[in-house]
Design a protein around this motif. Structure first.
Motif, PDB file in Angstrom:
ATOM      1  N   GLN A 181       0.832  -1.186   0.000  1.00 25.54           N
ATOM      2  CA  GLN A 181       0.000   0.000   0.000  1.00 25.54           C
ATOM      3  C   GLN A 181       0.877   1.251   0.000  1.00 25.54           C
ATOM      4  OE1 GLN A 181      -3.291   0.063  -0.259  1.00 25.54           O
ATOM      5  NE2 GLN A 181      -3.470  -2.161  -0.209  1.00 25.54           N
ATOM      6  N   VAL A 182       0.338   2.315  -0.558  1.00 28.38           N
ATOM      7  CA  VAL A 182       1.030   3.588  -0.584  1.00 28.38           C
ATOM      8  C   VAL A 182       0.164   4.628   0.122  1.00 28.38           C
ATOM      9  CG1 VAL A 182       0.082   4.259  -2.828  1.00 28.38           C
ATOM     10  CG2 VAL A 182       2.222   5.275  -2.020  1.00 28.38           C
ATOM     11  N   GLN A 183       0.815   5.513   0.848  1.00 29.97           N
ATOM     12  CA  GLN A 183       0.139   6.622   1.496  1.00 29.97           C
ATOM     13  C   GLN A 183       0.630   7.929   0.891  1.00 29.97           C
ATOM     14  OE1 GLN A 183       1.968   4.289   3.730  1.00 29.97           O
ATOM     15  NE2 GLN A 183       0.154   3.028   3.342  1.00 29.97           N
ATOM     16  N   LEU A 184      -0.300   8.811   0.560  1.00 30.75           N
ATOM     17  CA  LEU A 184       0.016  10.091  -0.047  1.00 30.75           C
ATOM     18  C   LEU A 184      -0.438  11.207   0.874  1.00 30.75           C
ATOM     19  CD1 LEU A 184      -1.269   9.441  -3.692  1.00 30.75           C
ATOM     20  CD2 LEU A 184       1.043   9.107  -2.810  1.00 30.75           C
ATOM     21  N   VAL A 185       0.430  12.180   1.100  1.00 33.37           N
ATOM     22  CA  VAL A 185       0.115  13.322   1.943  1.00 33.37           C
ATOM     23  C   VAL A 185       0.429  14.595   1.181  1.00 33.37           C
ATOM     24  CG1 VAL A 185       0.536  14.513   4.108  1.00 33.37           C
ATOM     25  CG2 VAL A 185       0.581  12.016   4.041  1.00 33.37           C
ATOM     26  N   GLU A 186      -0.611  15.383   0.896  1.00 37.61           N
ATOM     27  CA  GLU A 186      -0.437  16.660   0.226  1.00 37.61           C
ATOM     28  C   GLU A 186      -0.175  17.756   1.250  1.00 37.61           C
ATOM     29  OE1 GLU A 186      -3.770  14.456  -2.095  1.00 37.61           O
ATOM     30  OE2 GLU A 186      -3.188  14.775  -0.002  1.00 37.61           O
ATOM     31  N   SER A 187       0.614  18.733   0.862  1.00 37.55           N
ATOM     32  CA  SER A 187       0.889  19.874   1.714  1.00 37.55           C
ATOM     33  C   SER A 187       1.187  21.088   0.843  1.00 37.55           C
ATOM     34  CB  SER A 187       2.061  19.593   2.658  1.00 37.55           C
ATOM     35  OG  SER A 187       3.256  19.365   1.929  1.00 37.55           O
ATOM     36  N   GLY A 188       1.240  22.247   1.462  1.00 35.68           N
ATOM     37  CA  GLY A 188       1.586  23.472   0.763  1.00 35.68           C
ATOM     38  C   GLY A 188       0.420  24.369   0.426  1.00 35.68           C
ATOM     39  N   GLY A 189      -0.790  23.918   0.687  1.00 36.39           N
ATOM     40  CA  GLY A 189      -1.946  24.756   0.435  1.00 36.39           C
ATOM     41  C   GLY A 189      -2.037  25.892   1.436  1.00 36.39           C
ATOM     42  N   GLY A 190      -2.949  26.808   1.161  1.00 38.84           N
ATOM     43  CA  GLY A 190      -3.131  27.941   2.045  1.00 38.84           C
ATOM     44  C   GLY A 190      -3.939  29.026   1.387  1.00 38.84           C
ATOM     45  N   LEU A 191      -3.903  30.196   1.985  1.00 41.07           N
ATOM     46  CA  LEU A 191      -4.635  31.362   1.507  1.00 41.07           C
ATOM     47  C   LEU A 191      -3.667  32.322   0.828  1.00 41.07           C
ATOM     48  CD1 LEU A 191      -7.184  33.157   1.391  1.00 41.07           C
ATOM     49  CD2 LEU A 191      -6.540  34.013   3.653  1.00 41.07           C
ATOM     50  N   VAL A 192      -3.965  32.673  -0.416  1.00 45.23           N
ATOM     51  CA  VAL A 192      -3.147  33.618  -1.163  1.00 45.23           C
ATOM     52  C   VAL A 192      -4.046  34.605  -1.883  1.00 45.23           C
ATOM     53  CG1 VAL A 192      -1.239  31.999  -1.484  1.00 45.23           C
ATOM     54  CG2 VAL A 192      -3.043  32.160  -3.207  1.00 45.23           C
ATOM     55  N   GLN A 193      -3.486  35.749  -2.228  1.00 49.41           N
ATOM     56  CA  GLN A 193      -4.196  36.733  -3.020  1.00 49.41           C
ATOM     57  C   GLN A 193      -4.130  36.377  -4.497  1.00 49.41           C
ATOM     58  OE1 GLN A 193      -2.334  40.487  -1.965  1.00 49.41           O
ATOM     59  NE2 GLN A 193      -3.833  40.846  -0.345  1.00 49.41           N
ATOM     60  N   ALA A 194      -5.105  36.840  -5.245  1.00 47.73           N
ATOM     61  CA  ALA A 194      -5.083  36.644  -6.691  1.00 47.73           C
ATOM     62  C   ALA A 194      -3.771  37.154  -7.265  1.00 47.73           C
ATOM     63  CB  ALA A 194      -6.264  37.355  -7.334  1.00 47.73           C
ATOM     64  N   GLY A 195      -3.198  36.367  -8.168  1.00 49.40           N
ATOM     65  CA  GLY A 195      -1.909  36.694  -8.742  1.00 49.40           C
ATOM     66  C   GLY A 195      -0.733  36.089  -8.008  1.00 49.40           C
ATOM     67  N   GLY A 196      -0.974  35.532  -6.844  1.00 52.00           N
ATOM     68  CA  GLY A 196       0.077  34.937  -6.054  1.00 52.00           C
ATOM     69  C   GLY A 196       0.408  33.520  -6.486  1.00 52.00           C
ATOM     70  N   SER A 197       1.299  32.888  -5.730  1.00 50.03           N
ATOM     71  CA  SER A 197       1.794  31.559  -6.069  1.00 50.03           C
ATOM     72  C   SER A 197       1.779  30.642  -4.861  1.00 50.03           C
ATOM     73  CB  SER A 197       3.229  31.636  -6.605  1.00 50.03           C
ATOM     74  OG  SER A 197       3.306  32.400  -7.788  1.00 50.03           O
ATOM     75  N   LEU A 198       1.649  29.355  -5.134  1.00 48.82           N
ATOM     76  CA  LEU A 198       1.786  28.310  -4.137  1.00 48.82           C
ATOM     77  C   LEU A 198       2.507  27.131  -4.770  1.00 48.82           C
ATOM     78  CD1 LEU A 198      -1.717  28.151  -2.386  1.00 48.82           C
ATOM     79  CD2 LEU A 198       0.424  28.880  -1.327  1.00 48.82           C
TER      80      LEU A 198
END
Length: 124
Positions: free
Chosen positions: A1-18
């Protein structure tokens, strides 16, 4: 089995980057295509980007072309999604998933072992 964990999301203003990360454990992903999907409230889960098992080929949804970049580091067993020029309509939960062995998977039916997702919110 494989486990996947996403990270790096959040709140940004339009035009910003993640930069989103998908870290895998349990088995190596080095021979599998990988993909990113997203789901906004009240909408179906939609394809964002895919990368082949070797990283040599990529494919993007129209809304992602020129703004998003999918990449992978097989030595770290991790897949990334760099998102630039973000728009409010990009607001969604973003998921990574494992595709086909030695493949480049586009269709949702080709993916298994989904992560739990990370929330991306873009303010106007």
């Amino acid at each position: 089995q494989v486990q996947l964990v996403e990270s790096g999301g959040g709140l940004v203003q339009a035009g910003g980057s993640l930069r989103l990360s998908c870290a895998a454990s349990g088995r190596s992903l080095s021979t599998y295509g990988m993909g990113w999907y997203r789901q906004a409230p009240g909408k179906e889960r939609e394809f964002v980007a895919a990368i082949s098992w070797s990283g040599s080929m990529t494919y993007y949804a129209d809304f992602a072309k020129g703004r998003f970049t999918i990449s992978r580091d097989n030595a770290k067993n991790t897949v990334y999604l760099q998102m630039n020029s973000l728009k409010p309509e990009d607001t969604a939960v973003y998921y990574c998933a494992v595709g086909r062995l030695f493949g480049l998977s586009i269709d949702v039916g080709e993916y298994d072992d989904w992560g739990r997702g990370t929330q991306v919110t873009v303010s106007s």
